[in-house]
Enzyme design. Structure first.
Site, PDB file in Angstrom:
ATOM      1  CE1 TYR A  11      -4.175  -1.664   0.063  1.00 41.76           C
ATOM      2  CE2 TYR A  11      -2.864  -3.298   1.229  1.00 41.76           C
ATOM      3  CZ  TYR A  11      -4.009  -2.955   0.525  1.00 41.76           C
ATOM      4  OH  TYR A  11      -4.960  -3.890   0.279  1.00 41.76           O
ATOM      5  CB  THR A  87       7.355  -2.827  10.325  1.00 41.24           C
ATOM      6  OG1 THR A  87       6.367  -1.797  10.134  1.00 41.24           O
ATOM      7  CG2 THR A  87       8.638  -2.423   9.648  1.00 41.24           C
ATOM      8  CE  LYS A 211       2.164   5.761  10.551  1.00 37.26           C
ATOM      9  NZ  LYS A 211       1.065   6.306   9.766  1.00 37.26           N
ATOM     10  CG  ASN A 226     -16.326   4.077  19.000  1.00 35.37           C
ATOM     11  OD1 ASN A 226     -17.078   4.806  18.353  1.00 35.37           O
ATOM     12  ND2 ASN A 226     -15.411   3.309  18.437  1.00 35.37           N
ATOM     13  CE1 TYR A 258      -6.471  21.726  30.331  1.00 31.80           C
ATOM     14  CE2 TYR A 258      -8.257  21.177  28.830  1.00 31.80           C
ATOM     15  CZ  TYR A 258      -7.775  21.886  29.910  1.00 31.80           C
ATOM     16  OH  TYR A 258      -8.592  22.755  30.568  1.00 31.80           O
ATOM     17  CB  CYS A 269     -13.575  20.165  37.833  1.00 32.69           C
ATOM     18  SG  CYS A 269     -14.345  21.627  38.515  1.00 32.69           S
ATOM     19  CE  LYS A 272     -16.937  17.935  41.679  1.00 33.10           C
ATOM     20  NZ  LYS A 272     -18.240  17.899  41.024  1.00 33.10           N
ATOM     21  CE  LYS A 325      -6.807  26.759  36.713  1.00 36.34           C
ATOM     22  NZ  LYS A 325      -7.566  26.729  35.473  1.00 36.34           N
TER      23      LYS A 325
HETATM   24  N1  LIG Z   1      -0.937   0.617   4.849  1.00 37.28           N
HETATM   25  C1  LIG Z   1      -0.921   1.856   5.226  1.00 37.28           C
HETATM   26  O1  LIG Z   1      -1.857   2.631   4.950  1.00 37.28           O
HETATM   27  C2  LIG Z   1       0.253   2.413   5.978  1.00 37.28           C
HETATM   28  C3  LIG Z   1       0.248   3.758   6.339  1.00 37.28           C
HETATM   29  C4  LIG Z   1       1.351   4.292   6.991  1.00 37.28           C
HETATM   30  C5  LIG Z   1       2.432   3.489   7.277  1.00 37.28           C
HETATM   31  N2  LIG Z   1       2.422   2.159   6.940  1.00 37.28           N
HETATM   32  C6  LIG Z   1       3.624   1.378   7.242  1.00 37.28           C
HETATM   33  O2  LIG Z   1       4.335   1.225   6.018  1.00 37.28           O
HETATM   34  C7  LIG Z   1       4.951  -0.048   5.951  1.00 37.28           C
HETATM   35  C8  LIG Z   1       4.441  -0.819   4.744  1.00 37.28           C
HETATM   36  O3  LIG Z   1       3.045  -1.010   4.895  1.00 37.28           O
HETATM   37  P1  LIG Z   1       2.172  -1.636   3.735  1.00 37.28           P
HETATM   38  O4  LIG Z   1       0.764  -1.635   4.221  1.00 37.28           O
HETATM   39  O5  LIG Z   1       2.494  -0.966   2.454  1.00 37.28           O
HETATM   40  O6  LIG Z   1       2.759  -3.147   3.718  1.00 37.28           O
HETATM   41  P2  LIG Z   1       2.436  -4.322   2.677  1.00 37.28           P
HETATM   42  O7  LIG Z   1       2.571  -5.570   3.438  1.00 37.28           O
HETATM   43  O8  LIG Z   1       1.175  -4.022   1.942  1.00 37.28           O
HETATM   44  O9  LIG Z   1       3.621  -4.209   1.629  1.00 37.28           O
HETATM   45  C9  LIG Z   1       4.939  -4.554   1.901  1.00 37.28           C
HETATM   46  C10 LIG Z   1       5.576  -5.062   0.625  1.00 37.28           C
HETATM   47  O10 LIG Z   1       6.951  -5.271   0.849  1.00 37.28           O
HETATM   48  C11 LIG Z   1       7.327  -6.395   0.066  1.00 37.28           C
HETATM   49  N3  LIG Z   1       8.628  -6.898   0.525  1.00 37.28           N
HETATM   50  C12 LIG Z   1       8.904  -7.758   1.535  1.00 37.28           C
HETATM   51  N4  LIG Z   1      10.230  -7.940   1.636  1.00 37.28           N
HETATM   52  C13 LIG Z   1      10.814  -7.195   0.669  1.00 37.28           C
HETATM   53  C14 LIG Z   1      12.147  -6.963   0.278  1.00 37.28           C
HETATM   54  N5  LIG Z   1      13.169  -7.535   0.895  1.00 37.28           N
HETATM   55  N6  LIG Z   1      12.373  -6.134  -0.757  1.00 37.28           N
HETATM   56  C15 LIG Z   1      11.356  -5.533  -1.404  1.00 37.28           C
HETATM   57  N7  LIG Z   1      10.058  -5.713  -1.070  1.00 37.28           N
HETATM   58  C16 LIG Z   1       9.799  -6.529  -0.046  1.00 37.28           C
HETATM   59  C17 LIG Z   1       6.180  -7.357   0.226  1.00 37.28           C
HETATM   60  O11 LIG Z   1       6.165  -8.362  -0.778  1.00 37.28           O
HETATM   61  C18 LIG Z   1       4.989  -6.408   0.125  1.00 37.28           C
HETATM   62  O12 LIG Z   1       4.554  -6.259  -1.214  1.00 37.28           O
HETATM   63  C19 LIG Z   1       4.650  -0.715   7.298  1.00 37.28           C
HETATM   64  O13 LIG Z   1       5.694  -0.435   8.178  1.00 37.28           O
HETATM   65  C20 LIG Z   1       3.386  -0.021   7.742  1.00 37.28           C
HETATM   66  O14 LIG Z   1       3.238  -0.064   9.144  1.00 37.28           O
HETATM   67  C21 LIG Z   1       1.354   1.620   6.286  1.00 37.28           C
END
Ligand SMILES: NC(=O)c1ccc[n+]([C@@H]2O[C@H](COP(=O)([O-])OP(=O)(O)OC[C@H]3O[C@@H](n4cnc5c(N)ncnc54)[C@H](O)[C@@H]3O)[C@@H](O)[C@H]2O)c1
Length: 458
Positions: A11, A87, A211, A226, A258, A269, A272, A325
């Site tokens: 993504y 990750t 992040k 919620n 805050y 407040c 309580k 305060k």
């Molecule tokens: N999905 C989100 O909207 C979003 C938003 C912000 C941050 N993140 C962070 O970004 C990172 C990636 O998220 P994602 O959702 O895109 O993950 P994902 O699992 O969709 O994509 C990761 C890609 O990396 C590839 N990959 C694995 N090992 C590899 C290597 N050695 N070399 C090249 N490619 C390799 C995988 O095949 C996969 O296509 C994560 O750390 C996630 O927490 C994601």
């Protein structure tokens, strides 16, 4: 225009690659999954994201976007590599950085063969310290080269949301670049050009942490909303109307109020009212873990301040600020009172300065409170700052009703300062023979957890 490689075509990586190619850069996407590489090469998106396929198709046609499984090719043919690999969580919640480490080693092995300088930019979400403890060692080990000399490591966290990632990419609320050296930011500026919103240049660790803070806050907001919605429903209150009125307050509710790390809240407040709300929820058989956790969290924070003072191993403690305060003499549920009680219980000799509160001045219910509830604390009070400072080894700054220059003029070099007002300005020790200026000490902050006593609560 730059030559860019993007490692990981999920993504984050697919959107990063397509958007940067659309902006005119020459982009090589890399993935270990041949299906994702083939899909990009065919002008199709490897992930479902509105608007992405169009960008990939047009950039492919323009010859600015290609994909490969070959890391060497990607690194050797780019100036900058964005690392967007996954990750994930382990079963116990720990962050699994195995894929990231593997990816960095692959980039490192490719760097071994590269003559010129290279930028490695981590977009994957990683805990603070990861760039220094994992990314740089992996790159240095595999390349035989040195960070800061042969290549730069930057952190550039991703804040886009799935479903609107393409739009978010070019309309960020703000952009964060982290690096070890200021000159490493230049390459990132060249990639992004004029991007809307503020651009923050900061350290690797700050960029990594921001992040997590954002995501934790977003999760907190959803959960808070919620729980409030459920409570409203249980109490036959219209949650929509309550929410609208709540949101209309941009001074205290939806604002920066805050949100600066500080000391525990208190006053007549907040504690309580939280207790009453939680009690009412229990009567309605409602389980609201978030609202229920606020008082225990506040207590734990107060305890960290106690530990900070005890950790100095000194006996004579001066506490500046007693009311909950600055500018008030209200002592009800003041965290300073709790702190002092704990310190006295631990055998510390305490002197207290508070401009607004002294037995001679305080009247009415507050005088009654001191006489009935905390008579021993009343006896320790003084409005003479110099007298208090003269006789103590540790100074706990717990009030905003004192300015740093007044304080600095009266401090001795052997005194230890525990500044609980703000994590951003919490000098720990006025070290021996050092010039005692608070400003000069600002960098040697307390651990952020007990960074500050922001006695701001209403
Ligand atoms: N999905 C989100 O909207 C979003 C938003 C912000 C941050 N993140 C962070 O970004 C990172 C990636 O998220 P994602 O959702 O895109 O993950 P994902 O699992 O969709 O994509 C990761 C890609 O990396 C590839 N990959 C694995 N090992 C590899 C290597 N050695 N070399 C090249 N490619 C390799 C995988 O095949 C996969 O296509 C994560 O750390 C996630 O927490 C994601």
């Amino acid at each position: 225009m730059k030559s860019v490689s993007v490692f990981g075509l999920g993504y984050v990586g697919a959107v990063t690659a397509a958007c940067l190619a659309d902006a005119g850069h020459s982009v090589i996407g890399v993935d270990v999954n041949p299906a994702k590489v083939a899909s990009l090469e065919a002008g199709q998106t490897p992930v479902l994201e509105p608007g992405l396929e169009e960008l990939i198709k047009s950039s492919r046609e323009a010859g600015r976007l290609k994909a490969t499984v070959d890391s060497d090719f990607a690194v050797l043919n780019s100036d900058i590599s964005f690392v967007c690999v996954g990750t994930p969580s382990r079963r116990n919640g720990q962050l699994d950085t195995t894929i990231l480490e593997r990816s960095c080693k692959e980039i490192g092995r490719a760097l071994r063969k590269k003559a010129g300088f290279h930028h490695v930019v981590v977009r994957s979400t990683v805990l603070p310290g990861t760039a220094e403890s994992l990314v740089i060692p992996a790159l240095e080990g595999a390349s035989g080269k040195r960070a800061g000399v042969d290549f730069a490591v930057c952190s550039h966290p991703e804040f886009t949301r799935e479903g609107s990632a393409v739009r978010d990419f070019w309309e960020p609320a703000r952009t964060v670049f982290g690096a070890q050296q200021a000159e490493h930011f230049q390459c990132l500026h060249e990639v992004y050009g004029q991007i809307p919103g503020r651009v923050f240049e900061t350290t690797l660790r700050v960029a990594e942490m921001v992040k997590y803070v954002c995501n934790a806050f977003h999760a907190l907001k959803v959960t808070f909303a919620n729980e409030i919605g459920s409570l409203c429903e249980a109490l036959a209150v219209d949650a929509g109307t309550v929410t609208n009125i709540f949101l209309a307050d941009t001074k205290l509710n939806v604002s920066s109020a805050y949100l600066k790390p500080g000391f525990a809240f208190g006053g007549s407040c907040l504690p309580k009212d939280l207790r009453a709300l939680n009690h009412r929820a229990k009567q309605a058989d409602l389980d609201l873990p978030l609202l229920d956790s606020i008082m225990p969290s506040n207590d734990a924070h107060l305890e960290r301040a106690v530990e900070a003072v005890l950790g100095t191993k000194r006996k004579k403690v001066g506490v500046l600020g007693l009311s909950f305060k600055a500018g008030t003499d209200d002592l009800r549920e003041s965290p300073s009172v709790q702190l002092i009680k704990r310190l006295l219980g631990e055998g510390r000799q305490v002197r207290i300065w508070d401009q607004e509160v002294s037995l001679g001045r305080v009247v009415g219910s507050n005088r009654q409170f001191i006489e009935d509830e905390i008579p021993h604390i009343g006896l320790l009070l003084s409005t003479d700052l110099d007298e208090v400072l003269r006789n103590v080894e540790v100074i706990v700054i717990g009030t905003k009703a004192i300015d740093d220059s007044t304080l600095a003029a009266s401090l001795r070099a052997d005194q230890v300062i525990v500044d609980l007002r703000s994590a951003a300005r919490s000098p720990k020790y006025a070290t021996k023979n050092s010039e005692v200026t608070l400003a000069a000490e600002q960098e040697s902050a307390l651990p952020a957890s007990f960074g500050a006593l922001v006695l701001d609560a209403a």
